[in-house]
Scaffold this active site. Structure first.
Site, PDB file in Angstrom:
ATOM      1  N   LYS A  85      46.621  65.343  35.145  1.00 51.34           N
ATOM      2  CA  LYS A  85      45.332  65.218  35.819  1.00 51.34           C
ATOM      3  C   LYS A  85      44.938  66.591  36.352  1.00 51.34           C
ATOM      4  O   LYS A  85      45.789  67.329  36.881  1.00 51.34           O
ATOM      5  CB  LYS A  85      45.461  64.204  36.955  1.00 51.34           C
ATOM      6  N   SER A 170      40.700  57.328  40.230  1.00 49.24           N
ATOM      7  CA  SER A 170      40.132  58.590  39.787  1.00 49.24           C
ATOM      8  C   SER A 170      40.904  59.267  38.653  1.00 49.24           C
ATOM      9  O   SER A 170      40.428  60.244  38.075  1.00 49.24           O
ATOM     10  CB  SER A 170      40.069  59.562  40.973  1.00 49.24           C
ATOM     11  N   SER A 194      44.052  55.067  42.689  1.00 48.92           N
ATOM     12  CA  SER A 194      43.630  55.990  41.625  1.00 48.92           C
ATOM     13  C   SER A 194      44.594  56.120  40.457  1.00 48.92           C
ATOM     14  O   SER A 194      44.268  56.753  39.458  1.00 48.92           O
ATOM     15  CB  SER A 194      43.349  57.375  42.211  1.00 48.92           C
TER      16      SER A 194
END
Length: 485
Positions: A85, A170, A194
């Protein structure tokens, strides 16, 4: 997609390592095959748009690992690419941006601790994936999976059909990329939902670890009391292997000191097909999506599967707090200011206030959906001893632990609590407790649904037992069909 005789799609760590040993695959071939697949389906075709940056050194690193294969002390991820990420720092020539244009030149000089751990285990840092901007802490008005720098990530199960936000977030890019077979596994981060949200939305396995099990140093923060990185993979086995590679005490993150007596470097002994036999699982039906009958039916089917595997499922009531906490906003201001002060000179923002003003200069491009969360945080105190902040944090801890999860689990002698997708993720997040989500099926429109187990601190091994037992008995995951686009 095949490379020579090796089947790339839905492959696992075990498959790849066996192919390496049998000289049927090299790391260079594996990286090249994933690059080809990303070009075909992430950048073209359905344009999933999950990968932000490819490590320009990936093939060179792969070649070096191929040359050294077979030497002593090579880790379980040796020669396998991992996607991070894009809020996790790496010393490779890739920026760490959180999806924000303000950070597009944020090139780190060293790895985050978790990145070092992955390298130590032999992984190739393959690339960075898109995410909800600032880990979905910029504006609640935009969809999950959107960032100013990377655009919108799509859910591979419903390209052109699902709503934009249906990709989850996210850690949207990690979820979509791993589901789409752009890598074997990836790393996401979670403050509240997330990892669990995009994992369940993209029909993969996600582990949100206990706070402190995995270091957060050199990861762009939201809130020190809830932030953690965690593994995302297509199988419980691969997620468990990745988790073991990521743990470790980091002197730069005091929270990891609490994990020293609890962390494992190998969770695979807990991959038990009979893990649900004799287990007690609690479920509060109010946390299920009763407005979506198909989703509810999938969870009901999973519950029956638990029972068939020897578990006792108990209906419980989890106390729900109505208190509106501002902890995340207080901590975001303090933590982001601390982080931005360490960024290189090429980064034009050195504080949250700078970020807000930077975005205002080109609002259509830099803050398409506003920046209400940034502005709310900026108005609060950054004093860690602020009385209101301390009161809110104490309330969060008390209502999520002694008056919440601890109370229910002790009263009913539970091994875990069951949730649907990321519904209910906020309570374990506030407590710093772990969760794992596993694919449970699909609605008639193709929407993935996941079952999520949550329990008390450092119970990852037990959660892996439960998740593996269900996964192996149900085998619900199906790869998305990207070739039809």
């Amino acid at each position: 997609m095949k490379t020579n005789t090796f089947q790339l799609n839905e492959t696992t760590i075990k498959d790849i390592q066996q192919a390496f040993r049998n000289h049927k695959l090299t790391s260079v071939e594996l990286v090249e095959a994933y690059l080809e697949r990303i070009r075909a389906f992430d950048q073209n075709g359905p344009k999933i748009n999950s990968v932000l940056t490819i490590n320009p050194d990936a093939l060179k690193i792969a070649a070096q690992l191929d040359e050294n294969r077979g030497q002593d002390n090579q880790g379980p991820l040796y020669g396998i690419p991992v996607l991070l990420k894009d809020n996790i720092e790496t010393a490779d020539p890739m920026p760490t941006t959180a999806g924000a244009i303000a950070l597009e030149h944020n090139f780190a000089k060293e790895d985050a601790f978790v990145t070092k751990q992955l390298r130590n285990a032999g992984a190739i840092i393959f690339g960075k994936v898109n995410l909800s901007e600032w880990a979905y802490f910029m504006s609640q008005d935009g969809p999950s999976g959107y960032s100013s720098l990377g655009g919108q990530v799509l859910n591979p199960y419903g390209v052109g059909v699902f709503k934009a936000e249906d990709v989850g977030g996210s850690s949207s890019g990690t979820g979509a990329a791993i589901a789409s077979n752009f890598a074997v596994f990836g790393v996401g981060t979670e403050t509240s939902g997330s990892i669990l949200s995009p994992s369940s939305a993209n029909s993969i396995v996600g582990i949100k670890p206990t706070l402190g099990l995995i270091s957060r140093s050199r990861i762009i923060p939201i809130a020190e009391s809830q932030d953690t990185a965690g593994p995302m993979a297509r199988t419980v086995t691969d997620a468990a292997i990745l988790l073991g590679a990521m743990t470790g005490v980091d002197e730069q993150d005091a929270a990891t000191l609490t994990s020293a007596e609890h962390a494992l470097t190998d969770y695979t002994p807990h991959l038990k097909k009979d893990g649900l036999n004799g287990a007690r699982i609690g479920v509060d039906l109010s946390f299920l999506n009763n407005k979506a009958p198909e989703e509810r039916a999938i969870i009901d089917e999973a519950i029956e599967q638990f029972k068939a595997l020897g578990a006792t499922v108990v209906e419980v009531t989890i106390p729900k707090s109505t208190f509106e906490s501002d902890v995340l906003w207080y901590e975001f201001k303090r933590n982001v200011n601390d982080y931005l002060r360490t960024t290189p000179a090429e980064v034009p923002v050195k504080s949250l206030a700078d970020v807000i003003e930077f975005n205002k200069k080109d609002p259509e491009r830099r803050m398409k959906f506003g920046q209400a969360e940034l502005e709310k945080a900026q108005k609060l105190s950054d004093d860690p001893n602020d009385s209101t902040y301390l009161e809110h944090r104490e309330t969060d801890l008390r209502t999520s632990t002694s008056e919440g999860l601890d109370l229910v689990m002790r009263e009913h002698q539970l091994d875990a609590l069951l949730f649907q997708n990321n519904r209910g993720a906020d309570m374990p997040a506030k407590a710093g407790y772990p969760s794992i989500t596993v694919p449970a099926g699909y609605t008639s429109s193709g929407h993935p649904v996941g079952v999520t187990f949550s329990a008390q601190a450092f119970s990852e091994a037990r959660l892996i037992e439960l998740a593996f037992s269900y996964e192996q008995a149900s085998l619900k995951r199906k790869a998305p069909d990207l070739e039809s686009y």
